[in-house]
Motif scaffolding. Structure first.
Motif, PDB file in Angstrom:
ATOM      1  N   VAL A   1       0.649  -1.197  -0.298  1.00  0.00           N
ATOM      2  CA  VAL A   1      -0.171   0.241   0.121  1.00  0.00           C
ATOM      3  C   VAL A   1       1.046   0.752   0.029  1.00  0.00           C
ATOM      4  O   VAL A   1       1.077   1.690  -0.986  1.00  0.00           O
ATOM      5  N   GLY A   2       2.421   0.840   0.902  1.00  0.00           N
ATOM      6  CA  GLY A   2       3.086   2.449   0.715  1.00  0.00           C
ATOM      7  C   GLY A   2       3.479   2.349  -0.586  1.00  0.00           C
ATOM      8  O   GLY A   2       4.010   4.025  -0.892  1.00  0.00           O
ATOM      9  N   GLY A   3       3.548   1.726  -0.716  1.00  0.00           N
ATOM     10  CA  GLY A   3       4.358   1.859  -2.618  1.00  0.00           C
ATOM     11  C   GLY A   3       4.050   2.110  -3.693  1.00  0.00           C
ATOM     12  O   GLY A   3       4.243   2.948  -4.216  1.00  0.00           O
ATOM     13  N   LEU A   4       2.550   1.635  -3.488  1.00  0.00           N
ATOM     14  CA  LEU A   4       1.095   2.076  -4.441  1.00  0.00           C
ATOM     15  C   LEU A   4       0.677   3.474  -4.453  1.00  0.00           C
ATOM     16  O   LEU A   4       0.980   4.197  -4.753  1.00  0.00           O
ATOM     17  N   VAL A   5       0.706   3.802  -2.838  1.00  0.00           N
ATOM     18  CA  VAL A   5       0.179   5.521  -2.348  1.00  0.00           C
ATOM     19  C   VAL A   5       1.496   6.316  -2.977  1.00  0.00           C
ATOM     20  O   VAL A   5       1.518   7.217  -3.309  1.00  0.00           O
ATOM     21  N   LEU A   6       2.862   5.772  -2.718  1.00  0.00           N
ATOM     22  CA  LEU A   6       4.099   6.532  -3.173  1.00  0.00           C
ATOM     23  C   LEU A   6       4.083   7.259  -4.709  1.00  0.00           C
ATOM     24  O   LEU A   6       4.272   7.929  -5.547  1.00  0.00           O
ATOM     25  N   LEU A   7       3.426   5.397  -5.475  1.00  0.00           N
ATOM     26  CA  LEU A   7       3.323   6.206  -6.987  1.00  0.00           C
ATOM     27  C   LEU A   7       2.340   6.277  -7.102  1.00  0.00           C
ATOM     28  O   LEU A   7       2.586   7.596  -8.409  1.00  0.00           O
ATOM     29  N   ALA A   8       1.552   6.882  -6.796  1.00  0.00           N
ATOM     30  CA  ALA A   8       0.313   7.983  -6.797  1.00  0.00           C
ATOM     31  C   ALA A   8       1.028   9.567  -6.644  1.00  0.00           C
ATOM     32  O   ALA A   8       0.534   9.548  -7.471  1.00  0.00           O
ATOM     33  N   ILE A   9       1.505   9.564  -4.873  1.00  0.00           N
ATOM     34  CA  ILE A   9       2.618  10.831  -5.484  1.00  0.00           C
ATOM     35  C   ILE A   9       3.252  11.448  -6.339  1.00  0.00           C
ATOM     36  O   ILE A   9       3.054  12.627  -6.997  1.00  0.00           O
ATOM     37  N   LEU A  10       4.026  10.407  -6.820  1.00  0.00           N
ATOM     38  CA  LEU A  10       5.171  10.868  -7.736  1.00  0.00           C
ATOM     39  C   LEU A  10       4.560  10.563  -9.550  1.00  0.00           C
ATOM     40  O   LEU A  10       4.413  11.646  -9.801  1.00  0.00           O
ATOM     41  N   THR A  11       2.981   9.908  -9.734  1.00  0.00           N
ATOM     42  CA  THR A  11       2.814  10.541 -10.812  1.00  0.00           C
ATOM     43  C   THR A  11       1.930  11.213 -11.337  1.00  0.00           C
ATOM     44  O   THR A  11       0.949  11.514 -12.096  1.00  0.00           O
ATOM     45  N   PHE A  12       1.177  11.268 -10.063  1.00  0.00           N
ATOM     46  CA  PHE A  12       0.137  12.377  -9.930  1.00  0.00           C
ATOM     47  C   PHE A  12       0.669  14.125 -10.592  1.00  0.00           C
ATOM     48  O   PHE A  12       1.321  14.881 -10.109  1.00  0.00           O
ATOM     49  N   LYS A  13      -0.021  13.905 -11.831  1.00  0.00           N
ATOM     50  CA  LYS A  13       0.075  15.296 -12.331  1.00  0.00           C
ATOM     51  C   LYS A  13      -1.228  16.576 -12.255  1.00  0.00           C
ATOM     52  O   LYS A  13      -2.073  15.749 -13.169  1.00  0.00           O
ATOM     53  N   PRO A  14      -1.862  17.400 -11.195  1.00  0.00           N
ATOM     54  CA  PRO A  14      -2.863  18.007 -11.088  1.00  0.00           C
ATOM     55  C   PRO A  14      -3.686  18.432 -12.736  1.00  0.00           C
ATOM     56  O   PRO A  14      -2.578  18.846 -13.718  1.00  0.00           O
TER      57      PRO A  14
END
Length: 136
Positions: free
Chosen positions: A118-131
């Motif tokens: 879950v931590g890795g997936l959330v980190l992936l989301a943080i690193l790929t989020f482009k508002p």
């Protein structure tokens, strides 16, 4: 050297694939044994209608996996969907504090491995989020 390796597009693609593969395989297996998937949902969560929730799990696993593999601007959506799914599934299936003492060691290890996922997936989301850019 690290910058060149970590900056390579193929490394990112392989890493996203590696994160997605377990969910992709699980979703495909659930389709191939849909009755088993229904029984699993019913047994682990007690949610009804179990068939509906089994379909929801399959869609989440496959859709999230495809989002990660495809790359692009919406990787973060797939990553968060898989993180949410994994959190719910982990709390349902591996609540080690509710297990008999003989099973606690196994489920505690699985629980914390899934916390890491879950931590890795959330980190992936943080690193790929482009508002979306707002226009002024």
């Amino acid at each position: 050297m690290a910058e060149r390796f970590l900056g390579a597009k193929w490394v990112e693609a392989v890493a996203r694939l590696a994160v997605a593969v377990p969910f992709l395989i699980s979703g495909a297996a659930k389709i191939l044994d849909f009755r088993g998937s229904i029984a699993e949902v019913r047994g682990l969560t007690g949610l009804e209608p179990a068939a509906f929730f089994a379909v929801l799990v399959i869609v989440t696993q496959l859709g999230g996996s495809v989002s990660l593999i495809a790359g692009g601007r919406f990787v973060w959506i797939g990553a968060l969907a898989l993180a949410g799914f994994t959190t719910i599934a982990t709390l349902s299936a591996h609540a080690f504090w509710l297990k008999p003492e003989a099973e606690q060691f196994l489920h505690r290890n699985i629980f914390f491995e899934h916390v890491s996922i879950v931590g890795g997936l959330v980190l992936l989301a943080i690193l790929t989020f482009k508002p979306a850019r707002t226009q002024h």
